[in-house]
Motif scaffolding. Structure first.
Motif, mmCIF file in Angstrom:
data_model
loop_
_atom_site.group_PDB
_atom_site.id
_atom_site.type_symbol
_atom_site.label_atom_id
_atom_site.label_comp_id
_atom_site.label_asym_id
_atom_site.label_seq_id
_atom_site.Cartn_x
_atom_site.Cartn_y
_atom_site.Cartn_z
ATOM 1 N N ARG A 282 0.787 -1.241 0.159
ATOM 2 C CA ARG A 282 0.175 -0.170 0.055
ATOM 3 C C ARG A 282 0.797 1.292 0.002
ATOM 4 O O ARG A 282 2.052 1.182 0.459
ATOM 5 C CB ARG A 282 -0.935 0.099 1.242
ATOM 6 C CG ARG A 282 -1.719 -1.435 1.474
ATOM 7 C CD ARG A 282 -2.597 -1.385 2.467
ATOM 8 N NE ARG A 282 -3.073 -2.655 2.917
ATOM 9 C CZ ARG A 282 -4.359 -2.774 3.516
ATOM 10 N NH1 ARG A 282 -5.109 -1.721 4.064
ATOM 11 N NH2 ARG A 282 -4.601 -3.884 3.822
ATOM 12 N N SER A 283 0.431 2.378 -0.649
ATOM 13 C CA SER A 283 1.218 3.486 -0.685
ATOM 14 C C SER A 283 1.805 4.033 0.560
ATOM 15 O O SER A 283 2.767 4.707 0.727
ATOM 16 C CB SER A 283 0.615 4.565 -1.557
ATOM 17 O OG SER A 283 -0.986 4.940 -0.634
ATOM 18 N N SER A 284 0.871 3.598 1.595
ATOM 19 C CA SER A 284 1.186 4.293 3.230
ATOM 20 C C SER A 284 2.238 3.194 3.834
ATOM 21 O O SER A 284 2.703 3.403 5.046
ATOM 22 C CB SER A 284 0.023 4.670 4.032
ATOM 23 O OG SER A 284 -0.574 3.217 4.162
ATOM 24 N N ASP A 285 2.388 2.384 3.300
ATOM 25 C CA ASP A 285 3.504 1.166 3.936
ATOM 26 C C ASP A 285 4.799 1.705 4.188
ATOM 27 O O ASP A 285 5.373 2.615 3.440
ATOM 28 C CB ASP A 285 3.559 -0.047 3.014
ATOM 29 C CG ASP A 285 2.595 -0.953 3.119
ATOM 30 O OD1 ASP A 285 1.629 -0.812 4.200
ATOM 31 O OD2 ASP A 285 2.265 -1.898 2.408
ATOM 32 N N PRO A 286 5.413 1.331 5.384
ATOM 33 C CA PRO A 286 6.913 1.962 5.755
ATOM 34 C C PRO A 286 7.796 1.116 4.557
ATOM 35 O O PRO A 286 7.566 0.315 3.860
ATOM 36 C CB PRO A 286 7.067 1.311 7.039
ATOM 37 C CG PRO A 286 6.146 0.066 7.159
ATOM 38 C CD PRO A 286 4.931 0.621 6.123
ATOM 39 N N GLU A 287 9.022 1.707 4.740
ATOM 40 C CA GLU A 287 10.225 1.426 3.820
ATOM 41 C C GLU A 287 10.498 -0.174 3.717
ATOM 42 O O GLU A 287 10.958 -0.622 2.921
ATOM 43 C CB GLU A 287 11.370 2.177 4.156
ATOM 44 C CG GLU A 287 12.567 1.823 3.237
ATOM 45 C CD GLU A 287 12.628 2.227 1.838
ATOM 46 O OE1 GLU A 287 13.372 1.261 1.158
ATOM 47 O OE2 GLU A 287 11.619 2.709 1.328
ATOM 48 N N THR B 63 0.676 8.806 -6.782
ATOM 49 C CA THR B 63 -0.578 9.467 -6.751
ATOM 50 C C THR B 63 -1.799 8.689 -6.972
ATOM 51 O O THR B 63 -2.856 9.400 -6.661
ATOM 52 C CB THR B 63 -0.768 10.582 -8.159
ATOM 53 O OG1 THR B 63 -0.220 9.704 -9.415
ATOM 54 C CG2 THR B 63 0.397 11.535 -8.242
ATOM 55 N N ASP C 80 -4.119 5.906 -5.585
ATOM 56 C CA ASP C 80 -4.625 5.258 -4.277
ATOM 57 C C ASP C 80 -4.928 3.806 -4.435
ATOM 58 O O ASP C 80 -6.214 3.713 -5.064
ATOM 59 C CB ASP C 80 -5.858 6.123 -3.640
ATOM 60 C CG ASP C 80 -6.565 5.439 -2.247
ATOM 61 O OD1 ASP C 80 -5.664 4.313 -1.708
ATOM 62 O OD2 ASP C 80 -7.222 5.879 -1.744
#
Length: 269
Positions: free
Chosen positions: A115-120, A254, A256
């Protein structure tokens, strides 16, 4: 004994692993949690050293995350039938190296859909499995799929990576009755019918060819749409260059990805 490895056990990841295991004769499913050992906020020399309080908070966060994921696994395992076998593994250290090492010993590595919000560390896990280990990877979807591998869709783009992906998908291709092949072209009917189509027909498999003229630079998105339209439950494709493939999987800066339907992807670099 053959087994699958699952990193970061989200519900649909575990579901996908279970479906794959069933179609492959119920091998052992090993669920891996690659635990962070070092605080990612202090990786560079100019970032200094964490204070004792920060070290304590980081350790508590790591422990809480492991506890939560282990609880998800235990509840899922309790609902398995007698044919399935699963075990939980926690390994602290460099996430990329850990996942690469474990993936090398797995028949198939199942990873959560990013997901775009996942950590590195999620990107590091993908890179470890797909590029460092060079193994077969199945990317789990973000939605429930009642089946995985009953209707494979091959994204036809001749390459050594696709050859490896199709070789890994052979057990699914041999056990199915319908395969769709999606072909993106610059001009209509430019690409010859893939040899795999006739090979599958000789085995009694129904093969559907879905051609489309590439209309945008986002070929991956067009393939996704055609695969979903075909009613597929497993997209077989070769992994493209790292930046483009990872960006497409993560949805880009950009897009989602949560607003898009997804399906399991079997791929190989």
């Amino acid at each position: 004994m053959p087994f699958s490895t699952v990193s970061k056990p989200r519900p649909y990841t575990l579901e996908t692993a279970c479906e794959l295991a069933a179609r492959l004769g119920h091998p052992l499913i090993r669920v891996l949690h690659p635990e962070l050992q070092d605080n990612p906020d202090y990786q560079m020399p100019d970032e200094g050293m964490p204070s004792p309080e920060e070290e304590k908070r980081f350790a508590q966060k790591v422990s809480a995350t492991a506890d939560a994921l282990r609880d998800i696994f235990q509840k899922w395992k309790a609902g398995l039938t007698g044919e399935h076998a699963a075990e939980w593994i926690e390994i602290a250290g460099d996430v990329r190296k850990t996942v690469a090492r474990e993936a090398m010993n797995a028949d198939i590595t199942v990873l959560s859909r990013p997901r775009s919000s996942d950590p590195e560390e999620v990107t590091q896990a993908f890179s470890g499995a797909l590029y460092d280990a060079g193994t077969t990877v199945v990317v789990a979807p973000l939605q429930h799929h009642g089946t995985v591998g009953r209707h494979p869709v091959i994204a036809w783009h001749p390459s050594s990576a696709l050859d490896r992906a199709m070789a890994a998908a052979q057990p699914f291709l041999d056990r199915t009755s319908h395969v769709s092949i999606v072909i993106g072209e610059d001009r209509e009917n430019e690409v010859a019918e893939p040899p795999i189509a006739e090979e599958l027909r000789k085995k009694g498999v129904t093969v559907s060819i879905d051609r489309f003229v590439i209309a945008s630079s986002d070929v991956g998105e067009e393939i996704r749409q055609h695969a979903l339209k075909a009613g597929g439950d497993l997209l077989v494709m070769g992994a493209y260059s790292r930046p483009h493939f990872i960006e497409w999987l993560f949805g880009g800066p950009t897009q989602d990805i949560l607003s898009h339907a997804t399906l399991p992807i079997l791929t190989h670099h």
